[in-house]
Design a protein around this motif. Structure first.
Motif, short mmCIF file in Angstrom:
data_model
loop_
_atom_site.label_atom_id
_atom_site.label_comp_id
_atom_site.label_asym_id
_atom_site.label_seq_id
_atom_site.Cartn_x
_atom_site.Cartn_y
_atom_site.Cartn_z
N GLY A 161 -28.66 15.76 10.73
CA GLY A 161 -29.34 15.29 9.52
C GLY A 161 -28.64 14.09 8.87
O GLY A 161 -29.31 13.20 8.34
N PHE A 162 -27.32 14.06 8.96
CA PHE A 162 -26.59 12.98 8.27
C PHE A 162 -26.79 11.60 8.93
O PHE A 162 -26.32 10.59 8.41
CB PHE A 162 -25.10 13.32 8.12
CG PHE A 162 -24.37 13.61 9.42
CD1 PHE A 162 -24.09 12.60 10.33
CD2 PHE A 162 -23.94 14.90 9.71
CE1 PHE A 162 -23.41 12.87 11.51
CE2 PHE A 162 -23.27 15.18 10.88
CZ PHE A 162 -23.00 14.16 11.79
N LEU A 163 -27.47 11.56 10.07
CA LEU A 163 -27.76 10.26 10.70
C LEU A 163 -29.14 9.74 10.29
O LEU A 163 -29.54 8.65 10.68
CB LEU A 163 -27.69 10.37 12.23
CG LEU A 163 -26.28 10.52 12.81
CD1 LEU A 163 -26.35 10.85 14.28
CD2 LEU A 163 -25.45 9.27 12.59
N GLY A 164 -29.88 10.55 9.51
CA GLY A 164 -31.21 10.12 9.08
C GLY A 164 -32.26 10.48 10.13
O GLY A 164 -31.96 11.02 11.19
N GLU A 165 -33.49 10.13 9.84
CA GLU A 165 -34.67 10.57 10.61
C GLU A 165 -34.66 10.09 12.08
O GLU A 165 -34.73 10.89 13.00
CB GLU A 165 -35.87 9.98 9.86
CG GLU A 165 -37.22 10.59 9.92
CD GLU A 165 -37.38 12.09 10.12
OE1 GLU A 165 -38.43 12.40 10.68
OE2 GLU A 165 -36.52 12.90 9.73
N ASN A 166 -34.60 8.78 12.29
CA ASN A 166 -34.68 8.21 13.65
C ASN A 166 -33.50 7.26 13.88
O ASN A 166 -33.66 6.04 13.82
CB ASN A 166 -35.99 7.43 13.81
CG ASN A 166 -37.16 8.36 14.01
OD1 ASN A 166 -37.08 9.34 14.75
ND2 ASN A 166 -38.25 8.07 13.32
N PRO A 167 -32.31 7.80 14.11
CA PRO A 167 -31.12 6.93 14.12
C PRO A 167 -31.07 5.98 15.33
O PRO A 167 -31.54 6.31 16.41
CB PRO A 167 -29.96 7.94 14.23
CG PRO A 167 -30.55 9.14 14.87
CD PRO A 167 -31.98 9.19 14.41
N THR A 168 -30.53 4.81 15.07
CA THR A 168 -30.21 3.88 16.17
C THR A 168 -28.75 4.07 16.50
O THR A 168 -27.88 3.96 15.63
CB THR A 168 -30.45 2.42 15.71
OG1 THR A 168 -31.83 2.28 15.38
CG2 THR A 168 -30.09 1.43 16.80
N ILE A 169 -28.45 4.36 17.76
CA ILE A 169 -27.07 4.55 18.21
C ILE A 169 -26.83 3.61 19.38
O ILE A 169 -27.55 3.65 20.37
CB ILE A 169 -26.81 6.02 18.62
CG1 ILE A 169 -27.00 6.92 17.38
CG2 ILE A 169 -25.41 6.19 19.20
CD1 ILE A 169 -26.89 8.38 17.65
N ALA A 170 -25.84 2.73 19.21
CA ALA A 170 -25.52 1.77 20.28
C ALA A 170 -24.29 2.27 21.01
O ALA A 170 -23.30 2.64 20.38
CB ALA A 170 -25.28 0.39 19.69
N SER A 171 -24.35 2.27 22.34
CA SER A 171 -23.30 2.92 23.13
C SER A 171 -22.77 1.95 24.18
O SER A 171 -23.51 1.52 25.06
CB SER A 171 -23.93 4.16 23.77
OG SER A 171 -23.03 4.79 24.61
N MET A 172 -21.49 1.59 24.06
CA MET A 172 -20.88 0.60 24.95
C MET A 172 -20.02 1.27 26.02
O MET A 172 -19.27 2.21 25.72
CB MET A 172 -20.04 -0.37 24.13
CG MET A 172 -19.48 -1.51 24.96
SD MET A 172 -18.58 -2.69 23.96
CE MET A 172 -19.92 -3.52 23.14
N SER A 173 -20.12 0.80 27.24
CA SER A 173 -19.34 1.35 28.36
C SER A 173 -18.28 0.35 28.81
O SER A 173 -18.58 -0.83 28.97
CB SER A 173 -20.25 1.63 29.55
OG SER A 173 -21.14 2.65 29.24
N LEU A 174 -17.06 0.85 29.04
CA LEU A 174 -15.96 -0.01 29.49
C LEU A 174 -15.16 0.75 30.55
O LEU A 174 -14.93 1.95 30.41
CB LEU A 174 -15.03 -0.35 28.31
CG LEU A 174 -15.68 -1.11 27.15
CD1 LEU A 174 -14.80 -1.03 25.91
CD2 LEU A 174 -15.94 -2.56 27.53
N GLY A 175 -14.72 0.03 31.59
CA GLY A 175 -13.92 0.69 32.63
C GLY A 175 -14.81 1.17 33.76
O GLY A 175 -15.79 0.51 34.13
N SER A 176 -14.48 2.32 34.31
CA SER A 176 -15.20 2.82 35.49
C SER A 176 -16.67 3.10 35.20
O SER A 176 -17.02 3.49 34.09
CB SER A 176 -14.56 4.11 35.98
OG SER A 176 -13.32 3.81 36.56
N THR A 177 -17.48 2.93 36.23
CA THR A 177 -18.91 3.24 36.14
C THR A 177 -19.10 4.75 36.15
O THR A 177 -18.48 5.45 36.95
CB THR A 177 -19.63 2.61 37.35
OG1 THR A 177 -19.42 1.20 37.30
CG2 THR A 177 -21.12 2.92 37.34
#
Ligand SMILES: O=C(O)CCC(=O)C(=O)O
Ligand SMILES: [Fe+2]
Length: 358
Positions: free
Chosen positions: A221-237
């Motif tokens: 709930g604390f992220l709100g109704e439809n949150p946008t979350i950006a997720s970055m990957s670094l290092g191994s696949t």
């Protein structure tokens, strides 16, 4: 923050116990080479020590080295592609977001300079050990960090409500940590390219194929109704999976739990699979969290470390309390892992460990 299932972890651990095959000899030499490269980068940094600056704050267990490279220079020209599937999975995928060499520099910088924690928490009678290393910085939307003293020191400064007045005592169970310079620069870039605002950076370090995150959704709930979350990957696949939440009369069950009775693994619905490479950014938007679960499964393939940074916006105090509890503080005091750790030649060691004089 997902709740881990210890039974599932044990089952998965059994999977990864295997006998030595010739391919592993090749993998061992690759690992040796990787560690050698990491050591070379550390040495380079050490020899240019006069020019080093640090992000410092009284809540940090260590001073955090600022990078010698400019992160803005690392932006790839690749635009994001919209992926809209099954009506309610809505993603924006930059592959890559950062140029390869910058992604590698950033990966090594975070690996070597972040305080990492192995959190163990309890749910009812169960004690659950998070199967990865984590750390977190940020503060929810109701408050802000007090500005630093004019002389540049920030020691002793706290947080204050954005609307003015004083923060009631014990609002925050743990003292929030401001973003170190590198993460605040990176956050700005991600905000510009994704058209959303964030106030938290959660970092995961998956040391090898045994580290994972089980199916969950970030739909608190604390992220709100439809949150946008950006997720970055670094290092191994690593492989990133999405699976539809089971629905009741067309409405997805709320909460993190996958309500599929069969429980483990892949349910009846569709699964979407991505191979996330170093420098990629995948943005989960609109109805995604409400209707889909995501995970980084364990793998028996030999893989090196991978770092993930998620950029999120917590709307209220509950978010701040949840994030610091589950990513930093809820470690068993007698395990020793409640102390900040750092990466060293393939292992995690305490930042403040005792070392022999040379
Ligand atoms: O490591 C990843 O890519 C996913 C991390 C994640 O889902 C989370 O931290 O909530
Ligand atoms: Fe997640």
């Amino acid at each position: 923050m997902p709740q881990e299932d210890p039974l599932r972890q044990t089952q998965m651990d059994a999977f990864v116990t295997r006998t030595k095959r010739p391919i592993e000899v090749v993998e061992a030499s690759k690992k040796k080479q990787r560690i050698k490269e990491e050591e070379e980068v550390k040495e380079e940094i050490a020899t240019s020590s006069e020019t080093q600056t640090y992000s410092k704050h009284w809540t940090y267990p260590i001073d955090i080295l600022n990078p010698s490279f400019r992160i803005e220079d690392g932006l790839s020209s690749q635009e994001g592609s919209n992926i809209r599937k099954h009506g309610d999975l809505d993603l924006l995928y930059f592959s890559p977001f950062l140029k390869k060499d910058y992604a590698q520099q950033l990966y090594l910088h975070l690996l070597n300079n972040m305080p990492w924690y192995r959190v163990t928490y309890t749910v009812g009678a169960r004690t659950i050990r998070t199967p990865r290393w984590t750390t977190v910085f940020g503060l929810d939307d109701t408050a802000e960090f007090e500005p630093p003293e004019e002389d540049g020191t920030v020691a002793g400064r706290g947080v204050r409500p954005k609307k003015g007045g004083k923060l009631p005592a014990k609002t925050y169970k743990n003292d929030p940590r401001p973003l170190p310079l590198l993460l605040s620069q990176l956050k700005k870039l991600v905000e510009e390219k994704t058209g959303a605002e964030y106030n938290f950076c959660l970092l995961n370090l998956y040391l090898d194929g045994k580290d994972s995150i089980s199916y969950h959704s970030d739909d608190e709930g604390f992220l709100g109704e439809n949150p946008t979350i950006a997720s970055m990957s670094l290092g191994s696949t690593r492989t990133f999976l999405f699976k539809q939440k089971e629905k009741d009369d067309g409405v997805a069950y709320a909460g993190n739990k996958n309500k599929n009775k069969k429980g483990k693994g892949v349910g009846k619905g569709p699964v979407e699979k991505f191979q996330l490479n170093s420098g990629d950014l995948i943005v989960m938007r609109s109805t995604t969290q409400r209707n889909w679960l995501h995970s980084i499964p364990k793998t028996t393939t030999t893989v090196g470390p991978r770092i993930n940074i998620t950029f999120r916006k917590a709307m209220n105090v509950k978010g701040t309390n949840n994030y610091y509890h589950f990513n930093v503080h809820a470690a068993l005091k007698d395990s020793g892992e409640n102390e900040a750790h750092r990466y060293s030649e393939g292992n995690m060691v305490k930042w403040k460990g005792v070392v022999d004089e040379e």
